[in-house]
Design an enzyme around this catalytic site. Structure first.
Site, PDB file in Angstrom:
ATOM      1  N   GLY A   1      29.274 -51.752 -26.886  1.00  0.00           N
ATOM      2  CA  GLY A   1      30.548 -51.231 -27.378  1.00  0.00           C
ATOM      3  C   GLY A   1      30.290 -50.130 -28.380  1.00  0.00           C
ATOM      4  N   GLY A   2      30.030 -50.535 -29.634  1.00  0.00           N
ATOM      5  CA  GLY A   2      29.733 -49.560 -30.677  1.00  0.00           C
ATOM      6  C   GLY A   2      28.493 -48.748 -30.392  1.00  0.00           C
TER       7      GLY A   2
ATOM      8  N   LYS B   1      34.887 -52.263 -19.160  1.00  0.00           N
ATOM      9  CA  LYS B   1      35.786 -53.417 -19.198  1.00  0.00           C
ATOM     10  C   LYS B   1      36.809 -53.282 -20.318  1.00  0.00           C
ATOM     11  CE  LYS B   1      33.805 -56.896 -22.299  1.00  0.00           C
ATOM     12  NZ  LYS B   1      35.075 -57.044 -23.044  1.00  0.00           N
ATOM     13  N   ASP B   2      37.963 -53.886 -20.084  1.00  0.00           N
ATOM     14  CA  ASP B   2      38.957 -54.020 -21.146  1.00  0.00           C
ATOM     15  C   ASP B   2      38.390 -54.843 -22.291  1.00  0.00           C
ATOM     16  OD1 ASP B   2      41.120 -52.620 -20.112  1.00  0.00           O
ATOM     17  OD2 ASP B   2      42.019 -54.365 -19.140  1.00  0.00           O
TER      18      ASP B   2
ATOM     19  N   LYS C   1      35.968 -89.047 -23.843  1.00  0.00           N
ATOM     20  CA  LYS C   1      36.105 -89.662 -25.164  1.00  0.00           C
ATOM     21  C   LYS C   1      34.800 -89.609 -25.948  1.00  0.00           C
ATOM     22  CE  LYS C   1      35.389 -94.386 -23.392  1.00  0.00           C
ATOM     23  NZ  LYS C   1      36.026 -95.714 -23.236  1.00  0.00           N
TER      24      LYS C   1
ATOM     25  N   GLU D   1      38.748 -57.981 -24.580  1.00  0.00           N
ATOM     26  CA  GLU D   1      39.360 -59.279 -24.249  1.00  0.00           C
ATOM     27  C   GLU D   1      40.650 -59.536 -25.014  1.00  0.00           C
ATOM     28  OE1 GLU D   1      36.739 -60.245 -27.775  1.00  0.00           O
ATOM     29  OE2 GLU D   1      36.644 -58.935 -26.015  1.00  0.00           O
TER      30      GLU D   1
ATOM     31  N   GLY E   1      26.506 -56.200 -30.385  1.00  0.00           N
ATOM     32  CA  GLY E   1      25.615 -55.426 -31.247  1.00  0.00           C
ATOM     33  C   GLY E   1      24.467 -54.749 -30.525  1.00  0.00           C
TER      34      GLY E   1
ATOM     35  N   HIS F   1      34.545 -64.006 -19.785  1.00  0.00           N
ATOM     36  CA  HIS F   1      34.315 -63.703 -21.199  1.00  0.00           C
ATOM     37  C   HIS F   1      34.157 -65.012 -21.971  1.00  0.00           C
ATOM     38  CE1 HIS F   1      34.816 -62.113 -25.241  1.00  0.00           C
ATOM     39  NE2 HIS F   1      34.582 -60.921 -24.727  1.00  0.00           N
TER      40      HIS F   1
END
Length: 414
Positions: free
Chosen positions: A360-361, A174-175, A99, A177, A338, A265
């Site tokens: 990734g990119g 990896k896939d 709480k 997400e 990034g 993730h």
């Protein structure tokens, strides 16, 4: 200490931190104290929350402006007896921040578990050393890449992407997400097809790559889905922990029929941790608690890229994942978002060799495709470990990457 110590950042408009701390300690345990009969006090004493520390912080004008009132800031520590809760994360989080999280002006900074309490949590099944043993890579950071643009694409597209990334020298793919169970690339088919590709690359090029597949579905179906993935040959399970809960991660990590590493993730975690004034701190959420609950890898925003955490926070996450603890194996830090080859010297300088460099990119956007992107990263890693500035490296793939994304780390020395 036999229970747990919670550390909070509090903001008090009554300007009495000691009183605020005592109110929290009582409110989350026995409710009241001073008006109780002496006999009842003696009976409840062992259940009472105890204020251990109160430290006033400097006034912060930005905080006052945001809250639209003048407050006194402070760090407080409260110990909660183990008698009060069962040894599981739902009970612990409800006790220490249930709480209280609705207050809107309190942030849970840390939880310090007693040794007795730690015994109830699995920690990583493989840990850093176990992952390195799977790959037989012990002397450098690991390189990971991500499937991109898979929604609406078929298995053939996945196989092509996977092959290019593996040939580029990526250690783990990896896939995304947001790739869930679907008709075009169902879980089992992704794994079986992916393993065929990776075995072919290994036989041809001698490079081993692991595939982290996204395990998804309704909560009560997750274990069955994870076991299906394992039976199909999954190397690693990617898991959106905070969409489900830390206790669900723990249940997967503790299951002997799911004998593969788990990659956590951070999707949805920002809803808990993004504010500086309330919620749960990123180091606690993405570092300590993920490690205790069984994550072998923890992805989190890096201090450098497109969705950046402050450097102090990112390093604190990594510290919780990798500090020595006799109860738990170490988890891999995966600073993400990034990342391009020019950041590699920063990452190794700040996080050391026991890190996964995740792109990734920065891999898929290379002029020579994912193969060129992977090779650029591997070259950047090797050069950095040799303390060689990236701009001095004679490599066409790395040179192309630095031309596109820049070389912000050209002065970095390890």
């Amino acid at each position: 200490m036999s229970g747990i110590i919670a550390t909070y950042l509090i903001h008090d408009d009554s300007h009495n931190l000691e009183k605020k701390a005592e109110q929290i300690a009582l409110g989350l345990t026995i409710g009241s104290w001073t008006h109780l009969p002496h006999l009842l006090q003696e009976q409840l004493k062992q259940h009472k929350g105890n204020v251990l520390h109160v430290e006033e912080l400097a006034e912060h004008e930005h905080t006052n402006s945001y809250l639209r009132k003048k407050v006194k800031r402070g760090i407080i520590k409260i110990e909660y007896p183990l008698l009060n809760f069962s040894p599981d994360l739902p009970a612990i989080l409800t006790t220490t921040f249930g709480k209280l999280s609705l207050d809107g002006e309190v942030k849970l900074i840390d939880l310090t578990f007693s040794d007795e309490l730690k015994k109830h949590f699995p920690g990583p099944k493989f840990g850093i050393d176990g992952i390195r043993n799977l790959l037989q890579v012990h002397d450098r950071p690991l390189l990971m890449s991500i499937f991109k643009g898979m929604i609406g694409r078929n298995i053939g597209y996945l196989k092509t992407q996977l092959r290019d990334q593996a040939i580029g020298g990526v250690d783990i793919v990896k896939d995304d997400e947001i790739l869930f169970e679907n008709a075009l690339t169902p879980l089992t088919k992704r794994i079986v097809s992916g393993k065929e590709v990776l075995q072919s690359v290994y036989e041809t090029y001698g490079h081993k790559t692991l595939y982290a597949v996204n395990v998804t579905g309704r909560t009560f179906d997750l274990k069955e889905n994870a076991k299906r993935a394992v039976q199909a040959g999954a190397d690693i399970l990617l898991f959106n922990v905070f969409a489900y809960g830390l206790d669900v991660l723990q249940s997967l990590a503790e299951d002997d029929e799911i004998p593969v590493p788990i990659m956590a993730h951070p999707a949805v975690s920002g809803a808990y941790s993004a504010s500086k004034l309330y919620g749960i701190s990123s180091p606690l959420l993405l570092g300590k608690l993920l490690r205790y609950a069984g994550a072998d890898f923890s992805l989190f925003p890096s201090p450098y890229g497109s969705v950046a955490l402050e450097k102090e926070e990112a390093l604190a996450i990594s510290k919780y994942l990798t500090e020595d603890d006799v109860f738990f194996k170490k988890s891999f830090s995966v600073p993400s978002a990034g990342i391009h080859p020019g950041f590699v010297p920063f990452i190794i300088r700040d996080f050391g060799k026991d890190v996964v460099i995740n792109a990734g990119g920065g891999i898929h956007g290379h002029p020579n495709g994912a193969q060129g992107g992977g090779k650029a990263f591997r070259t950047a890693i090797d050069a950095t470990l040799q303390n060689k500035p990236l701009h001095e490296v004679d490599d066409i793939n790395l040179h192309s990457a630095l031309q596109i994304w820049g070389n912000p780390s050209h002065e970095v020395k390890l």
